[in-house]
Write an enzyme that holds these catalytic residues in place. Structure first.
Site, PDB file in Angstrom:
ATOM      1  N   ASP A 170      48.758  79.519 -91.938  1.00  0.00           N
ATOM      2  CA  ASP A 170      48.806  78.287 -92.746  1.00  0.00           C
ATOM      3  C   ASP A 170      49.664  78.524 -93.998  1.00  0.00           C
ATOM      4  OD1 ASP A 170      47.004  80.104 -93.905  1.00  0.00           O
ATOM      5  OD2 ASP A 170      45.750  78.511 -94.773  1.00  0.00           O
ATOM      6  N   ASP A 181      50.724  84.340 -96.313  1.00  0.00           N
ATOM      7  CA  ASP A 181      51.083  84.201 -94.894  1.00  0.00           C
ATOM      8  C   ASP A 181      52.580  84.512 -94.721  1.00  0.00           C
ATOM      9  OD1 ASP A 181      48.621  82.390 -93.617  1.00  0.00           O
ATOM     10  OD2 ASP A 181      49.044  81.923 -95.696  1.00  0.00           O
ATOM     11  N   ASN A 234      46.008  76.155 -96.377  1.00  0.00           N
ATOM     12  CA  ASN A 234      46.391  76.241 -97.793  1.00  0.00           C
ATOM     13  C   ASN A 234      46.971  74.931 -98.316  1.00  0.00           C
ATOM     14  OD1 ASN A 234      45.706  78.951 -98.440  1.00  0.00           O
ATOM     15  ND2 ASN A 234      47.450  79.638 -97.229  1.00  0.00           N
ATOM     16  N   THR A 248      45.714  84.131 -89.687  1.00  0.00           N
ATOM     17  CA  THR A 248      45.646  84.325 -91.139  1.00  0.00           C
ATOM     18  C   THR A 248      45.357  83.012 -91.869  1.00  0.00           C
ATOM     19  OG1 THR A 248      48.036  84.053 -91.442  1.00  0.00           O
ATOM     20  CG2 THR A 248      47.243  86.298 -91.014  1.00  0.00           C
ATOM     21  N   PHE A 287      38.016  81.677 -98.274  1.00  0.00           N
ATOM     22  CA  PHE A 287      38.711  80.402 -98.064  1.00  0.00           C
ATOM     23  C   PHE A 287      38.896  80.024 -96.589  1.00  0.00           C
ATOM     24  CE2 PHE A 287      42.614  77.920 -97.445  1.00  0.00           C
ATOM     25  CZ  PHE A 287      42.324  76.789 -98.198  1.00  0.00           C
ATOM     26  N   ASN A 288      39.445  80.937 -95.777  1.00  0.00           N
ATOM     27  CA  ASN A 288      39.762  80.573 -94.386  1.00  0.00           C
ATOM     28  C   ASN A 288      38.511  80.164 -93.610  1.00  0.00           C
ATOM     29  OD1 ASN A 288      42.481  81.098 -94.713  1.00  0.00           O
ATOM     30  ND2 ASN A 288      42.309  83.226 -94.041  1.00  0.00           N
ATOM     31  N   HIS A 326      46.549  88.983 -99.240  1.00  0.00           N
ATOM     32  CA  HIS A 326      45.537  89.123 -98.185  1.00  0.00           C
ATOM     33  C   HIS A 326      46.137  89.241 -96.779  1.00  0.00           C
ATOM     34  CE1 HIS A 326      42.500  87.523-101.101  1.00  0.00           C
ATOM     35  NE2 HIS A 326      43.459  86.706-101.450  1.00  0.00           N
ATOM     36  N   ASP A 327      46.935  88.222 -96.413  1.00  0.00           N
ATOM     37  CA  ASP A 327      47.338  88.095 -95.010  1.00  0.00           C
ATOM     38  C   ASP A 327      48.245  89.233 -94.549  1.00  0.00           C
ATOM     39  OD1 ASP A 327      45.878  85.786 -95.043  1.00  0.00           O
ATOM     40  OD2 ASP A 327      47.601  84.460 -95.244  1.00  0.00           O
TER      41      ASP A 327
HETATM   42  C1  BDR Z   1      43.040  83.530 -97.578  1.00  0.00           C
HETATM   43  O1  BDR Z   1      43.030  82.210 -98.086  1.00  0.00           O
HETATM   44  C2  BDR Z   1      44.341  81.705 -98.185  1.00  0.00           C
HETATM   45  O2  BDR Z   1      44.517  81.017 -99.392  1.00  0.00           O
HETATM   46  C3  BDR Z   1      45.259  82.878 -98.035  1.00  0.00           C
HETATM   47  O3  BDR Z   1      46.463  82.494 -97.398  1.00  0.00           O
HETATM   48  C4  BDR Z   1      44.469  83.854 -97.217  1.00  0.00           C
HETATM   49  O4  BDR Z   1      44.677  83.669 -95.841  1.00  0.00           O
HETATM   50  C5  BDR Z   1      42.403  84.433 -98.621  1.00  0.00           C
HETATM   51  O5  BDR Z   1      41.080  84.048 -98.859  1.00  0.00           O
HETATM   52 CA    CA Z   2      46.520  82.260 -94.998  1.00  0.00          CA
END
Ligand code: BDR
Ligand code: CA
Length: 319
Positions: free
Chosen positions: A11, A16, A40, A127, A170-171, A244-245
Site C-alpha cells: 500500500d 513500501d 496508507n 506489507t 496499522f496494517n 518497517h516494510d
Molecule cells: C505499517 O503501517 C504502514 O503505515 C507502513 O507502510 C507499514 O506497513 C507500519 O505499522
Molecule cells: Ca505498508
C-alpha cells in the site's frame, strides 16, 4: 542460476517504496508481481503508486490492483496514514500519471497464477493490510501449499494505531478480519513492530542514505523520498526513522538479519472493540495451540542500516 521469484502486495507508502526498491536491488531474486491494496492512502493512490514505482525502479513485472476497502468496513473515516506518508503516499512527491497499465486480472488471481508458475518457490510478501491475501485465500484455498514462504509486515506485542490509544499495529488495524482469516489459514512469518522498532534508523543512518543516493537526476526519486523521510520525522518530533516494510522484505532475502520464534498469534477482530486490531502473540502455547506464526523477535540494526545504504547506492549507480 534461476532467480527466486517474489511478489509484494503493498500500500505505498514511503516504507513500501523502500521495500520494493530493496527487493529489486537484491541479487538472486526476481519480482514477478507488485499488487496494490488500500491502506496508507486510498486505493486510487496506492494503485497509481504501484504503477509508478515499477516504472521508476525499472521493474519488468505484472502490476495488479486489489481491494479498495477492508473486508469488513465498520468505521466512518478512512483509516489512512497521510501524516506519515504524505498526501500522495509517496511523501510530498507528486508523480505524473503512470504510462504503464495494470494487469487485466485482480491481485488475488495474479498472486495465485504466479504461485502456480513458480512451483513452490515463490516468496509472497504483504506489507499493507491483509485484504488482498484474505481474498486470494477465499478464491484459491490451495494457495498456501504453493508458496515457499509468506512474510508480512504487521502486528507486534505493542501497537502504533487504534481508536482508543495505540494498541494495534496499522496494517492489522485497517483490516482485522482479513488478518484473522489469514492467520487461521496460513503459516506466517510476521515482522512486527518489535523488530522494526529495533531497527530504527538514526539521523546518521538516514543522512548516509541521502549521500549514497548521489546527485544524479536519474536517482531523484529515492533521494527525494529519503529527504522527505528525514524532514517528516523531524517535523513529527521523532529522533529516528522506521522503515518497517523494507525490514520485512530484507528478513527473507538476507537470512540472519532477523530472528524468528515459533508462536501462535490471534487478532482482536471485534469491530469497535477497544483494542481492535491488536495481535496476541503466544510463545508458550500452553493450551496446545498450533504454531501459525514465526514472529520476528530480534533484528540486526547495523546490518539493516548498511543494507539500506547499499540500496540507495545501487540506484545511484544503476538507473
Ligand atoms: C505499517 O503501517 C504502514 O503505515 C507502513 O507502510 C507499514 O506497513 C507500519 O505499522
Ligand atoms: Ca505498508
Amino acid at each position: 542460476m534461476n532467480k527466486i521469484p517474489i511478489i509484494i502486495d503493498c500500500d505505498p507508502g514511503v516504507d513500501d517504496s523502500y521495500a520494493i526498491a530493496l527487493a529489486n536491488a537484491a541479487p538472486g531474486y526476481e519480482i514477478r508481481a507488485i499488487t496494490a491494496v488500500e491502506g496508507n492512502v486510498p486505493a486510487s493512490l496506492t494503485r497509481k503508486n504501484v504503477l509508478c514505482l515499477a516504472e521508476i525502479f525499472g521493474i519488468d513485472c505484472r502490476v495488479a490492483f486489489g481491494a479498495d476497502r477492508p473486508l469488513v468496513r465498520n468505521y466512518e473515516i478512512d483509516r489512512t496514514a497521510e501524516h506519515v506518508h504524505g498526501q500522495t503516499g509517496l511523501g510530498d512527491i507528486v508523480l505524473p500519471p503512470p504510462s504503464r497499465k495494470p494487469d487485466d486480472k485482480p491481485a488475488w488471481d495474479v498472486i495465485y497464477e504466479e504461485a502456480v508458475k513458480a512451483q513452490g518457490n515463490l516468496i509472497l510478501f504483504a506489507t499493507g493490510p491483509l485484504t488482498n491475501i484474505a481474498l486470494a485465500l477465499r478464491a484459491h484455498p490451495d494457495l498456501p501449499s504453493l508458496l515457499s514462504r509468506f512474510c508480512i509486515m504487521g502486528g507486534g506485542t505493542f501497537g502504533n494505531s487504534g481508536a482508543y490509544g495505540k494498541k494495534a499495529e496499522f496494517n492489522i488495524w485497517v483490516d482485522p478480519a482479513a488478518a484473522g482469516e489469514v492467520l487461521e489459514k496460513m503459516d506466517v512469518y510476521m515482522v512486527g513492530l518489535d523488530a522494526t522498532h529495533a531497527c530504527a534508523l538514526t539521523p546518521a543512518d538516514m543522512n548516509r542514505m541521502r549521500e549514497l543516493c548521489g546527485t544524479s537526476p536519474k536517482n531523484w526519486f529515492l533521494r527525494s523520498l529519503t529527504e522527505f523521510a528525514i524532514r517528516n520525522s523531524e517535523e513529527l518530533g521523532m529522533d529516528n526513522n522506521i522503515i518497517h516494510d523494507a525490514l520485512a522484505v530484507a528478513s527473507m532475502l538476507y537470512p540472519g538479519m532477523v530472528t524468528f520464534e515459533d508462536c501462535h498469534v490471534t487478532v482482536e477482530e471485534r469491530p469497535g472493540a477497544e483494542n481492535e486490531g491488536q495481535t496476541y502473540v503466544d510463545f508458550e502455547r500452553k493450551n496446545g495451540e498450533k504454531v501459525n506464526c514465526h514472529f520476528a523477535v530480534k533484528a540486526d540494526q547495523a546490518a539493516f542500516a548498511k543494507r539500506m545504504g547499499e540500496v540507495c547506492r545501487y540506484y545511484a549507480e544503476k538507473i
